[in-house]
Design a protein around this motif. Structure first.
Motif, PDB file in Angstrom:
ATOM      1  N   ASP A  88      16.968  20.110  -4.151  1.00  0.00           N
ATOM      2  CA  ASP A  88      17.459  18.782  -3.770  1.00  0.00           C
ATOM      3  C   ASP A  88      16.551  18.052  -2.777  1.00  0.00           C
ATOM      4  N   LYS A  89      16.092  18.741  -1.741  1.00  0.00           N
ATOM      5  CA  LYS A  89      15.226  18.079  -0.760  1.00  0.00           C
ATOM      6  C   LYS A  89      13.917  17.640  -1.401  1.00  0.00           C
ATOM      7  N   CYS A  90      13.369  18.480  -2.261  1.00  0.00           N
ATOM      8  CA  CYS A  90      12.117  18.137  -2.942  1.00  0.00           C
ATOM      9  C   CYS A  90      12.319  16.950  -3.877  1.00  0.00           C
ATOM     10  N   ILE A  91      13.433  16.938  -4.585  1.00  0.00           N
ATOM     11  CA  ILE A  91      13.729  15.815  -5.481  1.00  0.00           C
ATOM     12  C   ILE A  91      13.805  14.522  -4.667  1.00  0.00           C
ATOM     13  N   GLY A  92      14.489  14.569  -3.531  1.00  0.00           N
ATOM     14  CA  GLY A  92      14.600  13.385  -2.673  1.00  0.00           C
ATOM     15  C   GLY A  92      13.253  12.931  -2.128  1.00  0.00           C
ATOM     16  N   THR A  93      12.430  13.877  -1.712  1.00  0.00           N
ATOM     17  CA  THR A  93      11.103  13.558  -1.192  1.00  0.00           C
ATOM     18  C   THR A  93      10.251  12.889  -2.259  1.00  0.00           C
ATOM     19  N   VAL A  94      10.224  13.492  -3.435  1.00  0.00           N
ATOM     20  CA  VAL A  94       9.410  12.962  -4.524  1.00  0.00           C
ATOM     21  C   VAL A  94       9.928  11.596  -4.964  1.00  0.00           C
ATOM     22  N   PHE A  95      11.240  11.440  -5.016  1.00  0.00           N
ATOM     23  CA  PHE A  95      11.801  10.144  -5.387  1.00  0.00           C
ATOM     24  C   PHE A  95      11.375   9.068  -4.385  1.00  0.00           C
ATOM     25  N   SER A  96      11.399   9.403  -3.103  1.00  0.00           N
ATOM     26  CA  SER A  96      10.991   8.410  -2.103  1.00  0.00           C
ATOM     27  C   SER A  96       9.506   8.095  -2.227  1.00  0.00           C
ATOM     28  N   TYR A  97       8.665   9.089  -2.549  1.00  0.00           N
ATOM     29  CA  TYR A  97       7.243   8.823  -2.792  1.00  0.00           C
ATOM     30  C   TYR A  97       7.072   7.852  -3.948  1.00  0.00           C
ATOM     31  N   MET A  98       7.791   8.108  -5.041  1.00  0.00           N
ATOM     32  CA  MET A  98       7.663   7.239  -6.205  1.00  0.00           C
ATOM     33  C   MET A  98       8.163   5.830  -5.896  1.00  0.00           C
ATOM     34  N   SER A  99       9.211   5.723  -5.099  1.00  0.00           N
ATOM     35  CA  SER A  99       9.746   4.407  -4.742  1.00  0.00           C
ATOM     36  C   SER A  99       8.728   3.608  -3.926  1.00  0.00           C
ATOM     37  N   VAL A 100       8.109   4.263  -2.968  1.00  0.00           N
ATOM     38  CA  VAL A 100       7.139   3.600  -2.113  1.00  0.00           C
ATOM     39  C   VAL A 100       5.878   3.263  -2.906  1.00  0.00           C
ATOM     40  N   GLN A 101       5.440   4.181  -3.756  1.00  0.00           N
ATOM     41  CA  GLN A 101       4.214   3.958  -4.523  1.00  0.00           C
ATOM     42  C   GLN A 101       4.366   2.854  -5.560  1.00  0.00           C
ATOM     43  N   SER A 102       5.572   2.566  -5.955  1.00  0.00           N
ATOM     44  CA  SER A 102       5.777   1.533  -6.974  1.00  0.00           C
ATOM     45  C   SER A 102       5.800   0.126  -6.394  1.00  0.00           C
ATOM     46  N   LEU A 103       5.773   0.028  -5.061  1.00  0.00           N
ATOM     47  CA  LEU A 103       5.741  -1.293  -4.428  1.00  0.00           C
ATOM     48  C   LEU A 103       4.349  -1.890  -4.534  1.00  0.00           C
TER      49      LEU A 103
END
Length: 105
Positions: A88-103
């Motif tokens: 779960d923590k890894c999924i959240g971390t990776v999701f936040s990376y993808m969210s930031v990188q898509s900006l």
């Protein structure tokens, strides 16, 4: 969907497609968790760990050292009784990376 294809193309261009693949595989593992036998759960977890989390993996994702150590500890202690929350923590971390990188930059 077309939008997902565009997003994957963007991640490939940014050299971060491993984040998407991890996010996809980890969520699929969680979704199927209750339908799998204990040995299948562990086999799926090992695939994800070896492919994305282990520091020598080909598609290594960037997670914190604390998260890495926690996953290793739980793996060693629980073996076949891996909880569905282990990633779960890894999924959240990776999701936040993808969210930031898509900006837009």
């Amino acid at each position: 969907p077309v939008e997902l294809d565009y997003f994957k193309s963007f991640l490939i261009a940014e050299l971060t497609i491993e984040n998407y693949f991890f996010w996809r595989d980890a969520n699929e593992w969680k979704k199927r968790y209750s339908d799998m036998k204990r040995s299948e759960r562990y086999e799926g977890f090992c695939y994800i760990f070896d492919t994305y989390i282990d520091h020598n993996s080909i598609l290594w994702i960037n997670i914190s050292s604390d998260d890495y150590q926690e996953i290793k500890r739980l793996d060693n202690e629980l073996y076949l009784d891996i909880p569905d929350t282990i990633l779960d923590k890894c999924i959240g971390t990776v999701f936040s990376y993808m969210s930031v990188q898509s900006l837009p930059k």
